[in-house]
Design a protein around this motif. Sequence first.
Motif, mmCIF file in Angstrom:
data_model
loop_
_atom_site.group_PDB
_atom_site.id
_atom_site.type_symbol
_atom_site.label_atom_id
_atom_site.label_comp_id
_atom_site.label_asym_id
_atom_site.label_seq_id
_atom_site.Cartn_x
_atom_site.Cartn_y
_atom_site.Cartn_z
ATOM 1 N N ARG A 55 0.857 -1.187 0.000
ATOM 2 C CA ARG A 55 0.000 0.000 0.000
ATOM 3 C C ARG A 55 0.890 1.233 0.000
ATOM 4 N N PHE A 56 0.572 2.208 -0.840
ATOM 5 C CA PHE A 56 1.332 3.452 -0.904
ATOM 6 C C PHE A 56 0.334 4.550 -1.236
ATOM 7 N N LEU A 57 0.172 5.520 -0.342
ATOM 8 C CA LEU A 57 -0.834 6.546 -0.584
ATOM 9 C C LEU A 57 -0.451 7.888 0.003
ATOM 10 N N LEU A 58 -1.071 8.918 -0.535
ATOM 11 C CA LEU A 58 -1.007 10.273 -0.004
ATOM 12 C C LEU A 58 -2.263 10.449 0.826
ATOM 13 N N GLU A 59 -2.083 10.751 2.110
ATOM 14 C CA GLU A 59 -3.219 10.860 3.028
ATOM 15 C C GLU A 59 -4.120 12.028 2.654
ATOM 16 N N GLY A 60 -5.413 11.803 2.705
ATOM 17 C CA GLY A 60 -6.402 12.843 2.437
ATOM 18 C C GLY A 60 -6.593 13.730 3.660
ATOM 19 N N ALA A 61 -7.577 14.613 3.592
ATOM 20 C CA ALA A 61 -7.826 15.533 4.698
ATOM 21 C C ALA A 61 -9.276 15.996 4.687
ATOM 22 N N LYS A 62 -9.739 16.447 5.859
ATOM 23 C CA LYS A 62 -11.046 17.089 5.998
ATOM 24 C C LYS A 62 -10.800 18.526 6.407
ATOM 25 N N TYR A 63 -11.510 19.435 5.790
ATOM 26 C CA TYR A 63 -11.321 20.859 6.058
ATOM 27 C C TYR A 63 -12.563 21.440 6.720
ATOM 28 N N TYR A 64 -12.332 22.267 7.744
ATOM 29 C CA TYR A 64 -13.396 22.918 8.509
ATOM 30 C C TYR A 64 -13.101 24.405 8.585
ATOM 31 N N ASP A 65 -14.157 25.216 8.750
ATOM 32 C CA ASP A 65 -13.934 26.648 8.931
ATOM 33 C C ASP A 65 -13.688 26.938 10.419
ATOM 34 N N ALA A 66 -13.553 28.216 10.772
ATOM 35 C CA ALA A 66 -13.249 28.615 12.156
ATOM 36 C C ALA A 66 -14.372 28.253 13.129
ATOM 37 N N ASN A 67 -15.581 28.023 12.627
ATOM 38 C CA ASN A 67 -16.716 27.640 13.476
ATOM 39 C C ASN A 67 -16.907 26.127 13.523
ATOM 40 N N ASN A 68 -15.901 25.402 13.051
ATOM 41 C CA ASN A 68 -15.928 23.938 13.040
ATOM 42 C C ASN A 68 -17.030 23.379 12.130
ATOM 43 N N VAL A 69 -17.350 24.113 11.070
ATOM 44 C CA VAL A 69 -18.327 23.667 10.086
ATOM 45 C C VAL A 69 -17.549 22.997 8.948
ATOM 46 N N PHE A 70 -17.948 21.779 8.628
ATOM 47 C CA PHE A 70 -17.286 21.006 7.584
ATOM 48 C C PHE A 70 -17.392 21.723 6.245
ATOM 49 N N LEU A 71 -16.241 21.867 5.543
ATOM 50 C CA LEU A 71 -16.221 22.522 4.238
ATOM 51 C C LEU A 71 -16.082 21.523 3.102
#
Length: 158
Positions: free
Chosen positions: A67-83
């Motif tokens: 297995r070889f991968l580039l890790e993904g990510a989750k992005y949130y704004d300053a109010n912790n709202v998922f973007l």
Amino acid sequence: MKYKSVNELDKFMFQDAEVKKMEFNPELMTMVLLGAAARHNNPSNDTLVDRYLDDTEIRLKSPKITRFLLEGAKYYDANNVFLREVPDQDIPKDQFKETFQKMQEDGKVFVITPKDAKNGGEYCCEIAVDVDEDTYWVEVEFEKAVVEWEHFLNKVPA
């Protein structure tokens, strides 16, 4: 090299070690790290405290990348709202050499964790390397792990 450890990756700490060299071919995967440490229970460490090592060479014999991968990510704004979410991205075989080169130039080890081999290898480990804002994960099965270094350095602060 003065000290040698075989198949004892769990007796070392690799977190935050700087990647000085990282190469892969079907016979051998080689990493040279600066900032690795031998744990207190490492058979070569007679002081019973965790100690830093000078340049540490890790060789994995007969490696097979499972297995070889580039890790993904989750992005949130300053109010912790998922973007948005960026999923993990598999690294294709034809980009292995280029990606290892990138990890060699600016990489810091996040973790090297021994695991159970599931695809026919003797041993297995998972390697995570941070490069700038990215984290690459490599799972590799191998026949034997050899860790070599020349000198013990200062003890690791508690």
